[in-house]
Scaffold this motif. Sequence first.
Motif, PDB file in Angstrom:
ATOM      1  N   ILE A  71       8.619  18.920  13.897  1.00  0.00           N
ATOM      2  CA  ILE A  71       8.096  20.320  13.696  1.00  0.00           C
ATOM      3  C   ILE A  71       6.951  20.875  14.481  1.00  0.00           C
ATOM      4  CG2 ILE A  71       7.209  22.000  11.887  1.00  0.00           C
ATOM      5  CD1 ILE A  71       9.180  20.446   9.839  1.00  0.00           C
ATOM      6  N   GLU A  72       5.986  19.751  14.934  1.00  0.00           N
ATOM      7  CA  GLU A  72       4.781  20.122  15.545  1.00  0.00           C
ATOM      8  C   GLU A  72       5.322  20.644  17.071  1.00  0.00           C
ATOM      9  OE1 GLU A  72       1.144  18.244  13.126  1.00  0.00           O
ATOM     10  OE2 GLU A  72       1.910  17.213  14.878  1.00  0.00           O
ATOM     11  N   GLN A  75       6.465  24.087  17.011  1.00  0.00           N
ATOM     12  CA  GLN A  75       5.291  24.994  16.840  1.00  0.00           C
ATOM     13  C   GLN A  75       4.948  25.171  18.172  1.00  0.00           C
ATOM     14  OE1 GLN A  75       3.502  22.913  13.472  1.00  0.00           O
ATOM     15  NE2 GLN A  75       4.291  24.208  11.909  1.00  0.00           N
ATOM     16  N   GLU A  76       4.711  24.085  18.890  1.00  0.00           N
ATOM     17  CA  GLU A  76       3.948  24.068  20.261  1.00  0.00           C
ATOM     18  C   GLU A  76       4.996  24.944  21.121  1.00  0.00           C
ATOM     19  OE1 GLU A  76       0.907  23.496  21.034  1.00  0.00           O
ATOM     20  OE2 GLU A  76       1.212  23.735  23.297  1.00  0.00           O
ATOM     21  N   ALA A  78       7.065  27.193  20.471  1.00  0.00           N
ATOM     22  CA  ALA A  78       7.045  28.744  19.991  1.00  0.00           C
ATOM     23  C   ALA A  78       5.652  29.205  20.311  1.00  0.00           C
ATOM     24  CB  ALA A  78       7.169  28.763  18.427  1.00  0.00           C
ATOM     25  N   ARG A  79       4.532  28.559  20.210  1.00  0.00           N
ATOM     26  CA  ARG A  79       3.184  29.180  20.691  1.00  0.00           C
ATOM     27  C   ARG A  79       3.190  29.536  22.161  1.00  0.00           C
ATOM     28  NH1 ARG A  79      -1.284  27.921  22.889  1.00  0.00           N
ATOM     29  NH2 ARG A  79      -0.522  25.750  23.447  1.00  0.00           N
ATOM     30  N   PRO A  84       6.062  33.809  17.114  1.00  0.00           N
ATOM     31  CA  PRO A  84       5.566  33.213  15.875  1.00  0.00           C
ATOM     32  C   PRO A  84       6.546  32.551  15.095  1.00  0.00           C
ATOM     33  CG  PRO A  84       5.228  35.379  15.633  1.00  0.00           C
ATOM     34  CD  PRO A  84       5.548  35.229  17.328  1.00  0.00           C
ATOM     35  N   ILE A  85       6.253  31.607  14.507  1.00  0.00           N
ATOM     36  CA  ILE A  85       7.448  31.024  13.481  1.00  0.00           C
ATOM     37  C   ILE A  85       6.975  31.697  12.240  1.00  0.00           C
ATOM     38  CG2 ILE A  85       7.981  29.046  11.995  1.00  0.00           C
ATOM     39  CD1 ILE A  85       7.535  27.234  14.445  1.00  0.00           C
ATOM     40  N   VAL A  88       8.790  27.996   7.794  1.00  0.00           N
ATOM     41  CA  VAL A  88       9.206  26.532   7.731  1.00  0.00           C
ATOM     42  C   VAL A  88       9.838  26.354   6.608  1.00  0.00           C
ATOM     43  CG1 VAL A  88       8.883  24.227   7.882  1.00  0.00           C
ATOM     44  CG2 VAL A  88       7.637  25.555   9.459  1.00  0.00           C
ATOM     45  N   HIS A 111      11.712  33.883  13.848  1.00  0.00           N
ATOM     46  CA  HIS A 111      12.111  32.526  14.232  1.00  0.00           C
ATOM     47  C   HIS A 111      11.939  31.536  12.868  1.00  0.00           C
ATOM     48  CE1 HIS A 111      10.448  28.859  16.672  1.00  0.00           C
ATOM     49  NE2 HIS A 111      11.570  28.637  15.883  1.00  0.00           N
ATOM     50  N   LEU A 130       3.529  21.206   6.084  1.00  0.00           N
ATOM     51  CA  LEU A 130       4.029  21.922   6.988  1.00  0.00           C
ATOM     52  C   LEU A 130       4.992  22.856   6.418  1.00  0.00           C
ATOM     53  CD1 LEU A 130       5.543  18.963   9.103  1.00  0.00           C
ATOM     54  CD2 LEU A 130       3.771  20.703   9.682  1.00  0.00           C
TER      55      LEU A 130
END
Length: 239
Positions: A71-72, A75-76, A78-79, A84-85, A88, A111, A130
Amino acid sequence: MRIDIVTAFPDLVRGPLEYSIIRRARERGQVDIRVHDLRDYTTDRHRQIDDYPYGGGGGMVLKPEPIFRCIEAIQEEARRAGRPIDEVIYLTPDGQVFNQELANRLSLCQHLVLLAGHYKGVDQRVRDALVTMELSIGDYVLSGGELPALVVVDAIVRLIPGVLGDAESALTDSFQDGLLDAPVYTRPAVFRGMAVPEVLRSGDHERIAAWREEQRLLKTRQRRPDLLAQTESSMTHDE
Ligand code: 6GU
């Protein structure tokens, strides 16, 4: 819309995404769905994704490390993409019960990340750190969150603007206005002695619309009186 699905059973999830409306939406670029295999985010030789629960008891628990790494990484990415997410979402029988109103809301997102649990579920620290939303698809127990994740994806994707044509429009769905659908028929006009209701063959569109409304009310009163009560209260309370 972008949807990432995180699972220990990627093949179970991938198959159904290759059919019908979801396939067409993916091909047209209306939704970008990625399926992540939790084992790809392990670092040990045995690619272990689960372990015994602290405190004993049956079943296995999904380990936190592979889920955090996966998930990180999402996230990375997406950043970096500046996308933006929104949520979750963890699929679990003790989550909020999914319904059409939630589907409508989630279909407006950019997202979504969907995490499917399996066995006894995921380590609580994943949920604490998370997860932003927990969803159930109803009051019965399934072996994992994979089928629920597909249910949620299907309900959402068909609501993305442009995914359904006018003819298929989601606006005429059961539940979209709180009533069940009227019966539908196609040719032949008489099949094994059973005739299509005369009104549907009359060509009188006003009569047809009135008949359908009546059938929807009758069916809803008979099968789901709870929906009628909700519709009435939403009409009086302006929800
Ligand atoms: Cl989201 N997961 C599981 N394992 N069982 C369920 C469910 C989810 N929703 C209803 N039953």
